[in-house]
Design an enzyme around this catalytic site. Structure first.
Site, PDB file in Angstrom:
ATOM      1  N   CYS A  11       0.851  -1.192   0.000  1.00 32.52           N
ATOM      2  CA  CYS A  11       0.000   0.000   0.000  1.00 32.52           C
ATOM      3  C   CYS A  11       0.890   1.246   0.000  1.00 32.52           C
ATOM      4  O   CYS A  11       1.817   1.351   0.820  1.00 32.52           O
ATOM      5  CB  CYS A  11      -0.895  -0.007   1.236  1.00 32.52           C
ATOM      6  SG  CYS A  11      -1.789   1.533   1.510  1.00 32.52           S
ATOM      7  N   HIS A  39      -0.750  -6.682  15.121  1.00 33.99           N
ATOM      8  CA  HIS A  39      -1.323  -6.506  13.783  1.00 33.99           C
ATOM      9  C   HIS A  39      -0.218  -6.623  12.732  1.00 33.99           C
ATOM     10  O   HIS A  39       0.896  -6.133  12.923  1.00 33.99           O
ATOM     11  CB  HIS A  39      -1.992  -5.138  13.687  1.00 33.99           C
ATOM     12  CG  HIS A  39      -2.811  -4.945  12.448  1.00 33.99           C
ATOM     13  ND1 HIS A  39      -2.257  -4.572  11.250  1.00 33.99           N
ATOM     14  CD2 HIS A  39      -4.145  -5.070  12.230  1.00 33.99           C
ATOM     15  CE1 HIS A  39      -3.204  -4.474  10.338  1.00 33.99           C
ATOM     16  NE2 HIS A  39      -4.358  -4.769  10.911  1.00 33.99           N
ATOM     17  N   GLU A  41       0.360  -5.176   9.890  1.00 28.63           N
ATOM     18  CA  GLU A  41       0.951  -3.933   9.404  1.00 28.63           C
ATOM     19  C   GLU A  41       1.881  -3.314  10.446  1.00 28.63           C
ATOM     20  O   GLU A  41       2.977  -2.840  10.114  1.00 28.63           O
ATOM     21  CB  GLU A  41      -0.126  -2.920   9.014  1.00 28.63           C
ATOM     22  CG  GLU A  41       0.456  -1.653   8.411  1.00 28.63           C
ATOM     23  CD  GLU A  41      -0.554  -0.538   8.252  1.00 28.63           C
ATOM     24  OE1 GLU A  41      -0.162   0.637   8.434  1.00 28.63           O
ATOM     25  OE2 GLU A  41      -1.730  -0.823   7.942  1.00 28.63           O
ATOM     26  N   THR A 107      -1.657   2.439   9.583  1.00 29.39           N
ATOM     27  CA  THR A 107      -2.488   3.388   8.829  1.00 29.39           C
ATOM     28  C   THR A 107      -3.985   3.193   9.020  1.00 29.39           C
ATOM     29  O   THR A 107      -4.764   4.084   8.673  1.00 29.39           O
ATOM     30  CB  THR A 107      -2.162   3.317   7.327  1.00 29.39           C
ATOM     31  OG1 THR A 107      -2.383   1.975   6.846  1.00 29.39           O
ATOM     32  CG2 THR A 107      -0.717   3.720   7.069  1.00 29.39           C
ATOM     33  N   CYS A 148      -2.774   8.198   6.645  1.00 22.60           N
ATOM     34  CA  CYS A 148      -3.438   7.723   5.422  1.00 22.60           C
ATOM     35  C   CYS A 148      -4.706   8.522   5.177  1.00 22.60           C
ATOM     36  O   CYS A 148      -5.641   8.485   5.979  1.00 22.60           O
ATOM     37  CB  CYS A 148      -3.769   6.238   5.571  1.00 22.60           C
ATOM     38  SG  CYS A 148      -4.826   5.575   4.273  1.00 22.60           S
ATOM     39  N   SER A 177     -10.858  -6.629   9.526  1.00 21.82           N
ATOM     40  CA  SER A 177     -10.352  -5.336   9.052  1.00 21.82           C
ATOM     41  C   SER A 177     -10.253  -4.341  10.199  1.00 21.82           C
ATOM     42  O   SER A 177     -11.251  -4.007  10.838  1.00 21.82           O
ATOM     43  CB  SER A 177     -11.281  -4.773   7.968  1.00 21.82           C
ATOM     44  OG  SER A 177     -10.993  -3.415   7.710  1.00 21.82           O
ATOM     45  N   SER A 178      -9.040  -3.853  10.419  1.00 15.75           N
ATOM     46  CA  SER A 178      -8.823  -2.906  11.520  1.00 15.75           C
ATOM     47  C   SER A 178      -9.523  -1.577  11.267  1.00 15.75           C
ATOM     48  O   SER A 178     -10.187  -1.031  12.157  1.00 15.75           O
ATOM     49  CB  SER A 178      -7.324  -2.681  11.716  1.00 15.75           C
ATOM     50  OG  SER A 178      -7.084  -1.799  12.791  1.00 15.75           O
TER      51      SER A 178
END
Length: 273
Positions: A11, A39, A41, A107, A148, A177-178
């Site tokens: 991303c 998480h 990411e 993000t 973001c 999905s966070s």
């Protein structure tokens, strides 16, 4: 042999965080990552950042406030390593590595929460080292432009939508999905909120199958439909949720509430404009 073609599917917003972390890390700042420690990411950002500079993860404002106690030397430094176990890079020196910091985030976290943590730590640094708006730059890196905008725009839009009266909210997206989970949390502050991942979750005109974010399970509930007037529904979705799925949920809702003809008329009008 055919030479493989490689594609970078990272991303661009995440990559921007990584690039900025690397740059300010090389400039001598420690990176504070606001995110969920487990998480994917956050773990990737942590891994990328720690290759260039000392790095620590804070999951919320409460942990940021605890970190501030070590910045100001009001807590025993030895306690840091137990309190933040698993959230700091190897060789992290709490007595020197918190003197110059920059805050970045996972993000998909609430942008307002990240900005709140950054503003708070900036104030702590300024007060502890007796800095003004000019000299603060020597100890606190400005990373505001790494937030973001896709996630931030979504969150801002939902916050504004919550100013309009509604009977309940439907939040559409993946249950893992966070960023979608944060939208659920925003909506729950004001409305009965149902987290769904498909139009078939609207089982009939009174029953919805939804994900309980706090119990981590799917459950069936009765929709709070008003008597004697049209239902008002706030509908939103995660940043990566396909528009087609949102449209199917809206269409399903129109069928169950007897508003299909009105919806089709609006769609026809929009297509002609």
């Amino acid at each position: 042999d055919i030479e493989p073609t490689l594609y970078n599917t990272t991303c661009p917003f995440v990559e921007k965080v990584w690039n900025r972390s690397e740059k300010i890390g090389k400039d001598g700042y420690t990176i504070v990552v606001h995110g969920k420690p487990k998480h994917e990411e956050t773990r990737a950002t942590f891994s990328h950042s720690k290759a260039h500079t000392p790095t620590i993860v804070v999951k919320d404002m409460k942990q940021a406030e605890r970190l501030a106690a070590y910045i100001t030397r009001s807590e025993d430094p030895a306690q840091f390593y137990t309190e933040f176990e698993g959230q700091y890079s190897r060789g992290f020196n709490v007595e020197t590595d918190l003197d110059r910091i920059g805050v970045v985030n996972q993000t998909t976290m609430l942008a307002s929460d990240t900005q709140g943590i950054a503003d708070y730590l900036k104030q702590v640094i300024a007060k502890h080292f007796d800095l003004n708006e000019l000299s603060i730059k020597d100890r606190f890196a400005d990373t505001r432009d790494t937030l973001c905008y896709a996630t931030n725009d979504n969150q801002t839009a939902v916050s504004n939508m919550l100013d309009v009266e509604a009977d309940f909210a439907l939040v559409i997206g993946g249950y893992n999905s966070s960023n979608t989970s944060h939208l659920v949390e925003l909506c729950e502050l004001k409305l009965p909120t149902y987290f769904i991942n498909h139009e078939d979750c609207l089982i009939d005109d009174h029953t919805i199958r939804h994900f309980d974010l706090h119990g981590h399970k799917e459950m069936d509930s009765t929709l709070p439909l008003p008597a004697g007037r049209p239902v008002r529904v706030l509908i939103t979705s995660g940043a990566s949720c396909p528009d087609s799925l949102v449209e199917r949920v809206v269409f399903r809702m129109s069928l169950l509430t007897g508003n299909k003809d009105e919806l089709m008329a609006v769609q026809d009008e929009l297509s002609r404009s």
